[in-house]
Design an enzyme around this catalytic site. Structure first.
Site, PDB file in Angstrom:
ATOM      1  CG  ASP A   1      -1.782  -7.711 -12.692  1.00 22.21           C
ATOM      2  OD1 ASP A   1      -1.462  -6.996 -13.655  1.00 22.21           O
ATOM      3  OD2 ASP A   1      -2.857  -8.329 -12.632  1.00 22.21           O
TER       4      ASP A   1
ATOM      5  CG  ASP B   1      -0.364  -0.432   2.511  1.00 23.76           C
ATOM      6  OD1 ASP B   1       0.828  -0.832   2.518  1.00 23.76           O
ATOM      7  OD2 ASP B   1      -1.049  -0.361   3.545  1.00 23.76           O
TER       8      ASP B   1
END
Ligand code: ATP
Length: 378
Positions: A266, A242
């Site tokens: 990804d 994050d």
């Protein structure tokens, strides 16, 4: 891989200059054919007719609707015997399995697992002339590589999760010691081929995970840390998945190599692509110990398919990565020189500003961009 590789004459076996390479090409769906054929045209221009033989193969969601096979056996056979695989993109909206997942993705997911393409290498490099969203940063200041583990992680559960009575659904995150060790080693070794982070020239591997939350990510971090003992010249750095989304916007020059589990890789590689102009500028190489598959980091973009509106640079630059990988595999300096010439031609076209594709602020069609790169190569 995408930086100069030591290719001294002594390493070149006799006869290499006569060698030809078989490239399996799979156009796929959506913008896939446009961008794949653009890259083929540029590769032909750079390499002449003498070195590369392209073999066009079927595969993708369209193929599935016609025949029930997304990856025909004949395509897989040729991919296994070819020297490299070049792919456009695959996937069509509405072409899904009964469980709701998309069929098209299976083309490269099957190739990834069957050919054991464990390292997905996604350079994040700002080219001159690209009007990116991070105005503080210039070309040369954003130049790092995301290495996405490509065969394990959460996506290893594809097709194998549980849907119990339509009430309880699970997908498992899978990691193995072998899988983490090899992608970590690959990433450290890749750092050794580069010149370090733009900020300070330091070789640095950042491990992107959520080691604070899940055992699997703590394992990913611990095993990568163990492997780091073999690479004391590369600084080890950690970032939570994050937090790194903020760091990639605020201090992109700090990064050299970022290694991440499959799904995190990804996601953050699309964010990285956004910082350098978008998905149309983001190439990708998927490599293992034996095979290599090269395609843009984007999908089939059905919203602009068939309009000659796609940005072909991601696939053209994937072709550059293919030439550099082949050069390394076969100690063939001709390929390295051709890769450098295409890279320089791309930079020249972008800097010149007359043939800039639409997604990065220009008006040029896919075919015009292709011609401009070929002209720059002449
Ligand atoms: P996937 O999950 O298969 O990677 P996706 O659903 O995330 O695919 P894309 O197909 O990559 O999505 O497209 C996302 C958006 O980016 C679309 O609006 C598309 O038009 C745009 N886009 C992607 N690639 C290109 C490109 N090469 N040139 C121009 N626009 C592109």
């Amino acid at each position: 891989m995408q930086t100069p590789i030591d290719m001294s004459q002594e390493q070149t076996p006799a006869g290499t200059d006569r060698r030809r390479y078989r490239i399996a090409t799979i156009d796929g769906d959506g913008i896939g054919p446009e961008v794949c054929q653009s890259a083929v045209a540029v590769l032909r221009e750079a390499c002449g007719s003498g070195w590369l033989d392209f073999e066009a193969l079927d595969g993708g969601a369209g193929q599935y609707t016609r025949t029930g096979e997304v990856l025909p056996a004949a395509t897989e056979t040729v991919c296994r015997s070819a020297d490299a695989i070049l792919h456009g993109a695959a996937g069509l909206p509405g072409v899904t399995y009964a469980d709701g997942t998309e069929v098209g993705n299976d083309l490269h997911l099957m190739l990834r697992s069957r050919l054991d393409l464990y390292a997905n290498v996604r350079p994040i490099k700002l080219y001159p002339g690209v009007d990116g969203p991070l105005k503080r940063w210039s070309p040369g200041q954003i130049d790092y590589v995301i290495v996405r583990e490509n065969t394990e992680g959460l996506y290893a559960s594809r097709g194998a999760g549980i849907n119990l009575r339509g009430e309880v659904v699970t997908d498992s995150l899978v990691m193995t010691r072998k899988g983490v060790e090899r992608v970590a080693r690959f990433s450290f070794a890749l750092s050794r081929q580069r010149n370090g982070a733009p900020r300070d020239g330091k070789r640095r591997l950042t491990v992107c995970d959520k080691a604070n939350i899940l055992r699997s990510y703590a394992f990913f971090r611990a095993v990568t840390t163990e492997v780091s003992a073999e690479f004391s010249d590369v600084e080890l750095d950690y970032a939570y998945a994050d937090a790194i989304t903020v760091h990639m916007l605020r201090k992109p020059d700090f990064y050299d190599i970022i290694v991440a589990e499959n799904m995190f890789g990804d996601i953050i590689s699309d964010l990285g692509a956004g910082t350098i102009g978008g998905l149309g500028m983001a190439p990708s190489a998927e490599v293992g110990d034996q095979y290599g598959l090269f395609q843009g980091a984007h999908g089939s973009a059905p919203d602009i398919a068939g309009q000659d509106a796609a940005n072909p640079f991601a696939t053209i630059l994937s072709g550059v990565m293919m030439l550099r990988w082949l050069a390394q595999q076969h100690a063939d300096p001709r390929l390295l020189a051709a890769a450098d010439r295409i890279d320089a031609a791309v930079a020249q076209v972008l800097e010149d500003g007359r043939s800039v594709p639409r997604d990065i602020g220009g008006t040029a069609r896919c075919s015009e961009v292709t011609h401009a790169v070929c002209r720059a190569l002449k």
